[in-house]
Design an enzyme around this catalytic site. Sequence first.
Site, PDB file in Angstrom:
ATOM      1  N   HIS A  39       0.819  -1.219   0.000  1.00 13.98           N
ATOM      2  CA  HIS A  39       0.000   0.000   0.000  1.00 13.98           C
ATOM      3  C   HIS A  39       0.852   1.267   0.000  1.00 13.98           C
ATOM      4  CE1 HIS A  39       0.381  -0.063   4.525  1.00 13.98           C
ATOM      5  NE2 HIS A  39       0.409   1.245   4.333  1.00 13.98           N
ATOM      6  N   SER A  91       4.686   2.414   8.085  1.00 16.43           N
ATOM      7  CA  SER A  91       4.307   1.289   7.232  1.00 16.43           C
ATOM      8  C   SER A  91       5.463   0.852   6.354  1.00 16.43           C
ATOM      9  CB  SER A  91       3.123   1.678   6.340  1.00 16.43           C
ATOM     10  OG  SER A  91       1.958   1.855   7.102  1.00 16.43           O
ATOM     11  N   ASP A 124       0.067  -7.479   1.402  1.00 15.24           N
ATOM     12  CA  ASP A 124       0.565  -6.117   1.630  1.00 15.24           C
ATOM     13  C   ASP A 124       2.091  -6.070   1.659  1.00 15.24           C
ATOM     14  OD1 ASP A 124       0.213  -3.398   1.845  1.00 15.24           O
ATOM     15  OD2 ASP A 124       0.047  -3.404   4.029  1.00 15.24           O
TER      16      ASP A 124
END
Length: 312
Positions: A60, A166, A90
């Site tokens: 992402h 992230s 992911d």
Amino acid sequence: MPLDALSEEPDPYSAQVEQAFDRVGPAVVHVTGFGLGGRSAGQGSGVMFTPDGYVLTNSHVVGRAVRLQASLTDGRGLEAALIGDDPATDIAVLRLSGAGLPHAELGASATLKVGQLVVAIGNPLGFTCTVTAGIVSALGRTLRTRAGGLLDSVIQTDAALNPGNSGGPLVSGPGRVVGINTAMIAPAQGICFAIGIDTAVWVATRLMRDGRVRRSRLGLAAQTVPIATRVRRFHALEQASGVMISELAANGPGRQAGLQPGDVLVSFDGIAVTGVDDLHRSLTEERAGIAVPLRLLRRTELLTLPVTPREG
């Protein structure tokens, strides 16, 4: 004795955090994605895991970008090429165009224990190479990805994560990467998640080889669970754990085969399934459309059901 003669020796907890940061921090990068016209298309963190500049990050973080750049802790800015990404887990792999690049040592998420010290390193809110520490709060969680799928066998930690973390590494005390940070639950405090490094490496290997992950699917969400000793003995099972189904897709192969929530899978086509990663490894592209025996525990009964995975 004068105060400046006193040395502040770190306590064991601080020493482990320092060790983890010293070993992995130089391999952490800040990833910036650019869209059409040079507009920002997202940013996050990543970790170099090979000497020739391969980087693990989140899908992402890079999925909407047409150009990627990575900033190193030594101030260098390098162009990054997207090798491949897998929204289902992911995970994405980049490669940097540079020489003399540091890289982190990878550990094993299968050996993690609840309560174990872990350190998260990343670039939260643009603050470069920040470290936070906590413990493994739980293992085997299921998390819905931004792509809408369900991600199994996720690590829950209370090491603080913020936007920009992230794709950064979750690190054990000895300084090995055991997860890739992926999400936090807002506005909850201390509920953050990382993809186990065993899953990340499995995905990365295929992205580096094929540019994408080819797989088949059963249409279920699951988590790794222990098998009661008395049940193992009764059925002469050697394995200590299996995969418990928590959710089934309405028209998926699992439901059509007669699987039920709460079933604990113990083997797939004769191969022992001791955890979610084992099941993922078994669901290769070649399995699609071919009926295979699935062995499972339903309460205390041992059953074998035929199931036909679908490509997906």
